[in-house]
Write an enzyme that holds these catalytic residues in place. Structure first.
Site, mmCIF file in Angstrom:
data_model
loop_
_atom_site.group_PDB
_atom_site.id
_atom_site.type_symbol
_atom_site.label_atom_id
_atom_site.label_comp_id
_atom_site.label_asym_id
_atom_site.label_seq_id
_atom_site.Cartn_x
_atom_site.Cartn_y
_atom_site.Cartn_z
ATOM 1 N N HIS A 1 6.750 30.327 -22.906
ATOM 2 C CA HIS A 1 5.264 29.472 -22.763
ATOM 3 C C HIS A 1 4.461 29.890 -23.861
ATOM 4 O O HIS A 1 3.303 30.539 -23.214
ATOM 5 C CB HIS A 1 4.932 29.568 -21.231
ATOM 6 C CG HIS A 1 5.767 28.972 -20.255
ATOM 7 N ND1 HIS A 1 6.961 29.577 -19.986
ATOM 8 C CD2 HIS A 1 5.999 27.792 -19.430
ATOM 9 C CE1 HIS A 1 7.610 28.891 -18.903
ATOM 10 N NE2 HIS A 1 6.978 27.824 -18.638
ATOM 11 N N ASP B 1 -4.881 26.661 -14.583
ATOM 12 C CA ASP B 1 -5.692 25.535 -13.976
ATOM 13 C C ASP B 1 -4.592 24.669 -12.830
ATOM 14 O O ASP B 1 -5.156 24.217 -12.070
ATOM 15 C CB ASP B 1 -6.475 24.606 -14.641
ATOM 16 C CG ASP B 1 -5.700 23.962 -15.913
ATOM 17 O OD1 ASP B 1 -4.504 24.461 -16.073
ATOM 18 O OD2 ASP B 1 -6.174 23.274 -16.628
ATOM 19 N N HIS C 1 4.479 22.150 -22.930
ATOM 20 C CA HIS C 1 4.547 23.433 -22.062
ATOM 21 C C HIS C 1 5.917 23.735 -21.964
ATOM 22 O O HIS C 1 7.085 23.284 -21.991
ATOM 23 C CB HIS C 1 4.206 22.515 -20.607
ATOM 24 C CG HIS C 1 4.201 23.666 -19.487
ATOM 25 N ND1 HIS C 1 3.147 24.325 -19.085
ATOM 26 C CD2 HIS C 1 5.223 24.047 -18.807
ATOM 27 C CE1 HIS C 1 3.549 25.095 -18.188
ATOM 28 N NE2 HIS C 1 4.751 25.146 -17.870
ATOM 29 N N ARG D 1 6.743 42.507 22.342
ATOM 30 C CA ARG D 1 5.407 42.231 21.706
ATOM 31 C C ARG D 1 4.412 43.300 22.156
ATOM 32 O O ARG D 1 3.599 43.753 21.182
ATOM 33 C CB ARG D 1 5.032 40.772 21.561
ATOM 34 C CG ARG D 1 4.503 40.412 23.045
ATOM 35 C CD ARG D 1 4.328 38.631 23.010
ATOM 36 N NE ARG D 1 4.056 38.168 24.348
ATOM 37 C CZ ARG D 1 3.312 37.457 24.741
ATOM 38 N NH1 ARG D 1 1.975 37.529 24.020
ATOM 39 N NH2 ARG D 1 2.973 36.924 25.948
ATOM 40 N N SER E 1 -2.103 37.723 20.929
ATOM 41 C CA SER E 1 -0.633 37.600 21.525
ATOM 42 C C SER E 1 0.487 38.375 20.914
ATOM 43 O O SER E 1 1.271 38.707 21.512
ATOM 44 C CB SER E 1 -0.294 35.900 20.697
ATOM 45 O OG SER E 1 -1.035 35.034 21.461
ATOM 46 N N GLU F 1 -1.441 32.054 6.966
ATOM 47 C CA GLU F 1 -0.140 33.156 6.931
ATOM 48 C C GLU F 1 0.304 33.393 5.414
ATOM 49 O O GLU F 1 0.666 34.557 5.236
ATOM 50 C CB GLU F 1 0.844 32.561 7.397
ATOM 51 C CG GLU F 1 0.804 32.027 8.976
ATOM 52 C CD GLU F 1 -0.113 31.004 9.379
ATOM 53 O OE1 GLU F 1 -0.592 30.368 8.404
ATOM 54 O OE2 GLU F 1 -0.721 30.880 10.525
ATOM 55 N N PHE G 1 5.499 30.933 12.284
ATOM 56 C CA PHE G 1 4.666 30.942 11.391
ATOM 57 C C PHE G 1 4.842 31.504 10.135
ATOM 58 O O PHE G 1 3.995 31.223 9.385
ATOM 59 C CB PHE G 1 3.153 30.728 11.939
ATOM 60 C CG PHE G 1 2.940 30.071 13.018
ATOM 61 C CD1 PHE G 1 3.478 28.535 13.217
ATOM 62 C CD2 PHE G 1 2.048 30.395 14.108
ATOM 63 C CE1 PHE G 1 3.080 27.792 14.144
ATOM 64 C CE2 PHE G 1 1.707 29.586 15.180
ATOM 65 C CZ PHE G 1 2.373 28.177 15.008
ATOM 66 N N HIS H 1 6.810 35.760 19.641
ATOM 67 C CA HIS H 1 7.012 34.322 20.389
ATOM 68 C C HIS H 1 8.441 33.478 19.860
ATOM 69 O O HIS H 1 8.246 32.524 19.323
ATOM 70 C CB HIS H 1 5.970 33.481 20.199
ATOM 71 C CG HIS H 1 4.722 34.165 20.920
ATOM 72 N ND1 HIS H 1 4.089 35.100 20.644
ATOM 73 C CD2 HIS H 1 4.153 33.591 22.134
ATOM 74 C CE1 HIS H 1 3.184 35.513 21.495
ATOM 75 N NE2 HIS H 1 2.985 34.558 22.456
ATOM 76 N N ASP I 1 5.287 25.965 25.383
ATOM 77 C CA ASP I 1 4.381 25.523 24.311
ATOM 78 C C ASP I 1 5.240 24.616 23.479
ATOM 79 O O ASP I 1 4.634 23.783 22.544
ATOM 80 C CB ASP I 1 4.259 26.645 23.436
ATOM 81 C CG ASP I 1 2.694 27.135 24.084
ATOM 82 O OD1 ASP I 1 1.840 26.493 24.645
ATOM 83 O OD2 ASP I 1 2.415 28.361 23.750
#
Lengths: 637, 637
Positions: B37, B156, B263, B332, B359, B380, B405, B429, B437
């Site tokens: 590049h 950018d 590019h 946990r 938790s 995260e 997550f 979890h 849940d």
């Protein structure tokens, strides 16, 4: 635009009663279930009471009506509030709310999913409802051309997710006034204060800087909410609207209001009793707000010139492209060709890309159909979320980027599966074969990642003909389908028109007395074919299987090959050893109870650097030489 | 703060010559390599020329010096510029630059990695260098307490990544003036204009709204750059600095300046010759800027009160916590207990969490060591990036959130492996066991995702004692280590002090005449033990293996068990069928050439809803009843 029932149809006094009911029902349902998030529901109850009675245009008896507004709970843990709304509009009964919430086998799940016909997308992983809403708003403004609004309830904790800002950036770039974010700024997250607390001014600066029209209100002042929503629902402008509502967590029950330590906790029965008393007792109002006026799709709006493709080519052909056997073409190029042709035949096909469309070849579609192409720039989370939102509106949306960069959106793909959305994803530049760019650009985990998604389909074509057939198959495939394409050109293996059913495979080379089976896909299939040629010269007969369908895999063909070749199998893949093609083959054969297996699995076990594709395939031990060596060892052993 | 060589040591005339050299060398190296590049390097050459000669405090002969500034190329594709800088300061030779760039087996890879001692973290997946830099800046300000700066060059295009905004949010929240982002706003992305083009004002509003001190300059005006960097390098304030430099892609060669379509393309040799001529020819300046002044760690700075923990408990014990056999504890919780004790013993242990520390139980550490705990809120990607940055500074950083997550940060984990960073991650979890849940909170892909990472270690304890031992093991483990913990409480299986080597397993139950092997980990190990008990009552002897080390897995023990039980094996896991424990077992046995296998793999094949953990384990077919039924079938068959 639309004519609606007068906004004054239901007075604010009644709305206040409804808000109390929503709070009471949020408490009752969670206490009854023994889990859930009452306080996160209570902070937003006033917003929802005003919205559903006076601003959301929705025919609750006909959730599939194209002109309906959309309601997304980006803060999915506020499901008690959502389900209390469903009770209040009469689509969920008191019994269901009290007996089924969070219970096994029931549709009122802990976090909302489209099992419920009034829920467009699954939420519960924060920061996804708004990006999904961008996809729906894109459909509304540019494809369906209907004046519906997408109302998204966000929590303040989730405003720390970068995906929220990707969403606002795209909403302002694409001038989506039909996207309205209602931010419930209740100050408290799960374990304490959010990073900005009640600094509404800072949120306002951020939302404005990202191009939104910002309305700041007291989220418990019904008149202020009503005024803001009246402003927001006018979608004549070009900006998305962000309503920043300063709220109090647990609002309505003095014992928990604005107190830390009450996130995700139902009130014990005695506290629930006191709360319900403080809120004025149980109510059973059934109220509905305005229905959408009938509307026909409007004219195609002018698109911002910055993203209109300047040169429209001559109308392309809908005939699937054809490639000659032996002639080299990159499967990523075939993807672009096939998508273009598919786009001619099917107006519901839409394409999106993460600013690499000249590498994935999605640019062919973009040039031909600028009105059905959405550039998502380098924002892979928003890319997948937009595909999800468009899929929720019934479009066949294909999203593409480098295969490596779909790792950026894995949570969104996972949630797409929970939404039951049909996501069509194509990842290019897979594996060490890409060469000089180095490991950051090499997808070596994508097959594992995509196979582990519930109900997914994972495809990996080895030539142009296969790619064309599989792109067409993806258009008909439900759930998450993923195609892995290769950077370099590969010689055509199959004549045009050959069939490639999902779940199938191709026996590319075989004979009566095969001693070993070589299995590959993509670049390694070609290496396996070269290896078979070399082995033949040595008197070793090898059959070669093209596992173009990695999931579902062709167990029957694998078993037959194992039987035919004494269980001697070499699998080679341009992927880390875990969870990819080799795993798929092993799982299939063991799952079928196949005995007498001698499986050699060649994969990328080291950390690659730069080099030519050829050098790196050799370094990784997945080229023809290594496949042949592994086969020799199996046959000799 | 530091005394430095006078900024005027190298005059701007010489800097201009250097800038030309960096452009020429970026062109020469890419043309020589045949890829890369150059134009993305040329736009930022002036920024880098000023930075390395006059503002970056760095001893190029001692890259490990703790007081050195840090330079991160978040736009990793501008590696030709970085390597040209390395030539200009005399640490990479002309020969290496021209002969090795992007070549096989060489350290000047297509995108920078820490194989080079002057590169703190690998980049190349955009939007990651700045978040990684936040981790290093946190270390500098709060842990090392040294006055170094973290200079990050961003493109950018990558400002469209939400992770950039997560990073600025945290940098302002944690008041990191030592983080300086240099944004090379050259308007052009890979396939066309970026979404904001040269709208510097909009970028400025966004950066300011996210709490940065913003300096807007012409990125080719050396005096303006010098002035901005003089302002930025003063780290007495509390805000991160964002230098928005308006630049021209391809700057210096009129044929490509500000032109789309260049590019990622090296100039053909004839164009390269013309470019070099236009730039004044090849130069071989060797120049170095200021060295850092010697510095000792300073006093602990006042931490913003909003995130200081209010109540410090009495000094906790460094003795590893102990749990009794048969007494229930959630793994946990044991993670939190173990991390706290580890923190007492090892001052380099640091913890971070994504706003769920109550938790994951990381809050125990947070309460005890507020100065070594960083709340990352619900971001995260930034969580993992901060762990990466802290690891780059030698801290043993443990990052935790719900296992589901971590899918949000998969690209960051992947890049962490390329960085060679020691990331210690704990996901709580996991699986359907969490119950009410619903699926959005259930990690069912995490084992597959983490196993596919190069060099990873994947641990899955089934009781408190195991958890404690494995947390300690993680502190000593190189590369990416991941622990999966369970929401519900599980009875203790092992006495305190039991050893759990990584790569090992436990034969929890066995006898002389075992007919079948049951394999589990976490919740399914307990289900397997219950199944074995039931089977015993029926006269079927089952051995049970605790596969607490999913990767590396204990192949020897698996082979021994297969041998002992006629190849009859049931594997049960609370995970989708692909890429998890079952795959690990299958891969190990087939890889070892084990014959006569009868493997039944129980996993979560459907899409779960809400329910109790017990109901969902039964629904998924991974509870004791289903394990026992599978074993019966194998033994009877």
């Amino acid at each position: 635009m639309t004519t609606t029932q007068p906004a004054s149809a239901i007075g604010l006094d009644t709305v206040a009663e409804l808000a109390a009911q929503l709070r009471v029902d949020s408490i009752r349902s969670t206490t009854s279930a023994g889990s859930g998030h009452p306080t996160s529901s209570m902070s937003a109850a006033d917003l929802l009471a005003v919205l559903v009675t006076r601003h959301m245009h929705y025919d609750w008896d006909a959730p599939q009506l194209p002109v309906n507004d959309h309601l997304i709970f980006s803060k999915g843990h506020a499901s008690p509030l959502l389900y209390s709304v469903f009770k209040a509009v009469g689509v969920v009964s008191e019994e269901e709310l009290m007996n089924d919430y969070r219970r096994f086998g029931q549709r009122l799940e802990g976090h909302p999913t489209p099992i419920l016909p009034w829920v467009p997308v699954a939420t519960g992983s924060l920061g996804q409802g708004l990006p999904d809403g961008v996809g729906i708003a894109l459909a509304g403004k540019y494809l369906e051309r209907l004046p519906y609004r997408v109302w998204v309830l966000c929590g303040d904790s989730e405003l720390a997710e970068g995906s929220i800002w990707e969403a606002l950036d795209k909403a302002s770039y694409y001038q989506l006034p039909n996207l309205i974010m209602m931010a419930d700024i209740n100050r408290l997250g799960q374990r304490g204060e959010t990073d900005l607390g009640w600094d509404i001014e800072k949120y306002a600066q951020r939302a404005a800087a990202f191009g939104a029209r910002v309305l700041t209100i007291d989220g418990h002042d019904l008149t202020a909410i009503d005024t803001a929503m009246t402003t927001a629902e006018d979608i004549a402008g070009s900006q998305p609207t962000v309503i920043l509502a300063r709220t109090i967590k647990g609002r309505g029950f003095s014992e928990v209001e604005n107190k830390n330590g009450w996130h995700g906790k139902p009130l014990p029965p005695d506290m629930a009793d006191r709360a319900i008393a403080e809120l004025g007792g149980v109510r059973n109002l059934v109220l509905r707000g305005p229905k959408p006026a009938p509307a026909e799709p409007g004219p195609v709006p002018d698109m911002p010139t910055t993203w209109r493709q300047p040169d429209l080519p001559a109308k392309p052909s809908g005939t699937p492209p054809e490639y000659e056997v032996g002639v080299k073409v990159a499967t990523r190029k075939a993807y672009g060709d096939a998508l273009l042709a598919l786009g001619v035949r099917d107006e519901r096909v839409v394409a999106l890309d993460g600013e690499v469309s000249n590498s994935t070849f999605a640019d062919e579609f973009a040039q031909a159909f600028p009105g059905r192409y959405f550039e998502m720039f380098i924002a892979e989370q928003q890319l997948v979320a937009a595909v999800t939102g468009l899929a929720a509106r019934g479009y066949r949306a294909f999203g593409s980027t480098f295969a490596a960069f779909f790792t950026r959106a894995y949570d969104f793909i996972r949630m797409g599966a929970i939404s039951g959305a049909d996501l069509r994803l194509c990842g290019s530049h897979a594996g060490v074969e890409i060469g000089a760019d180095g490991p950051s650009q090499m997808a070596l985990e994508d097959l594992a990642m995509m196979r582990a998604i519930h109900g997914s389909t994972v495809l990996y074509p080895s030539d142009g003909t296969t790619t064309v057939a599989l792109v067409d198959a993806m258009a008909r495939t439900q759930g998450i389908s993923y195609m892995r394409t290769t950077r370099g050109s590969l010689p055509g293996l199959y004549p045009a028109g050959e069939q490639f059913p999902v779940g199938g495979s191709k026996l590319v080379r075989s004979g009566e007395n095969d001693q070993v089976t070589l299995i590959g896909a993509g670049v390694t299939l070609h290496e396996a074919l070269s290896a078979a040629e070399v082995l033949q010269g040595e008197g070793i007969a090898a059959r070669v299987i093209d596992c173009y369908s990695v999931k579902p895999i062709d167990t029957q063909a694998l078993v037959a090959a194992a039987e035919a070749t004494g269980g001697r199998i070499v699998v080679a893949e341009d992927h880390h050893p875990e969870g990819g093609l080799g795993s798929a083959v092993a799982d299939a054969l063991l799952g079928a109870g196949q005995q007498n297996l001698h499986l050699t699995h060649l994969a990328v076990t080291g950390m690659p650097g730069s080099g030519t594709g050829e050098e790196l395939l050799a370094w990784a031990g997945i080229d023809a030489d290594h496949i042949a060596a592994a086969a020799r060892k199996l046959v000799g052993g």
